[in-house]
Write an enzyme that holds these catalytic residues in place. Sequence first.
Site, PDB file in Angstrom:
ATOM      1  N   LEU A  51       0.853  -1.179   0.000  1.00  0.00           N
ATOM      2  CA  LEU A  51       0.000   0.000   0.000  1.00  0.00           C
ATOM      3  C   LEU A  51       0.898   1.240   0.000  1.00  0.00           C
ATOM      4  O   LEU A  51       2.103   1.142   0.248  1.00  0.00           O
ATOM      5  CB  LEU A  51      -0.912   0.003   1.226  1.00  0.00           C
ATOM      6  N   SER A  52       0.310   2.406  -0.275  1.00  0.00           N
ATOM      7  CA  SER A  52       1.155   3.596  -0.382  1.00  0.00           C
ATOM      8  C   SER A  52       1.919   3.844   0.911  1.00  0.00           C
ATOM      9  O   SER A  52       3.056   4.316   0.882  1.00  0.00           O
ATOM     10  CB  SER A  52       0.323   4.821  -0.753  1.00  0.00           C
ATOM     11  N   GLU A  53       1.310   3.542   2.070  1.00  0.00           N
ATOM     12  CA  GLU A  53       2.016   3.653   3.340  1.00  0.00           C
ATOM     13  C   GLU A  53       1.597   2.575   4.322  1.00  0.00           C
ATOM     14  O   GLU A  53       0.427   2.170   4.346  1.00  0.00           O
ATOM     15  CB  GLU A  53       1.773   5.014   4.004  1.00  0.00           C
ATOM     16  N   THR A  54       2.567   2.142   5.114  1.00  0.00           N
ATOM     17  CA  THR A  54       2.315   1.327   6.294  1.00  0.00           C
ATOM     18  C   THR A  54       2.822   2.104   7.495  1.00  0.00           C
ATOM     19  O   THR A  54       3.970   2.551   7.511  1.00  0.00           O
ATOM     20  CB  THR A  54       3.035  -0.032   6.200  1.00  0.00           C
ATOM     21  N   HIS A  88      -2.619  10.370   5.717  1.00  0.00           N
ATOM     22  CA  HIS A  88      -3.697   9.373   5.714  1.00  0.00           C
ATOM     23  C   HIS A  88      -3.361   8.179   6.595  1.00  0.00           C
ATOM     24  O   HIS A  88      -4.248   7.598   7.237  1.00  0.00           O
ATOM     25  CB  HIS A  88      -4.042   8.949   4.283  1.00  0.00           C
TER      26      HIS A  88
END
Length: 304
Positions: A51-54, A88
């Site tokens: 995903l774009s961020e963890t 986010h």
Amino acid sequence: MASNIKRVLPLYTVDAFTNKAFSGNPAAVCLLDHQDLDDDMKQKIASEMNLSETAYVRLLNDGESSENASSFEIRWFTPTNEVPLCGHATLASAAILFHVVGNKSEKLTFQTKMRGDVFASRHGNLISLDFPLYDTEKQDGSVKPFKEVIQATVGKMAVQDLQYSAETKTFIIRLDDSITRSNFDGFSPDFNMMHSADPDGNAVAFVIVAIKGSLDNGSVDDTGKVYDFKSRFFSPWNGIDEDPVTGSAHAVLASYWSKQLQKKTLYAHQASRRGGDLHLKVNDNGRVDIAGEAVVILKGQITV
């Protein structure tokens, strides 16, 4: 002799800046106790989640738990590298602590590695993030690598203003107010050309394309309310061609649009296939409140 003891950690997926599943911006959230993970393992998990961020949220104080602590450490990893700030995934982390773990604090403090403390508080259905506000300055678009980045990102679309935040390496391309919603939502950057314009991301790490919202260009929500502005966010330098909804980007955008529109409270939309809405309030202390909703999509565990 090396230990073979495995750790089992809570891991979640949350759609941030939306009240609808499978929209907004998904982030993974991994809750840690006082014992940290090494950076290599954090990067491996982030790559696996893809995903774009963890976000990794770790307890700081002895004797506290995720249920009763109000201060945590937070770090964010994309599938390829660590980033200094992520809105986010912070919203997603607060949503897990508030709505899944059952943390009763009204306000949470997250200590970051590179950007000081950020805060999250609950306001009805919204979770509000208290982030630093980043000013921008007018940028000359005829110099490298900005000239090439503009061409790669928006081609020959009419540009009204160019702004740059040196502290965050964020380049804002404001398109002409006459650009329609369909043209804004539909243009496709050349991501390879964007990356090639500044291969190491020394000058530009993030590109935001924005337009002023109006009835004439169709920048309205499902109820017909006009957005103050719309944006799209690109960062091929960080392994993210286009991010669905980027909270931290609005710590830069809020500064610019507050001055342009002469207002402190802003209603914004980030356009993407998933899309999301953000409620912004620029404060006089050099910070900005970035608020939105979140939906928990997945609850699970990871063994490392």
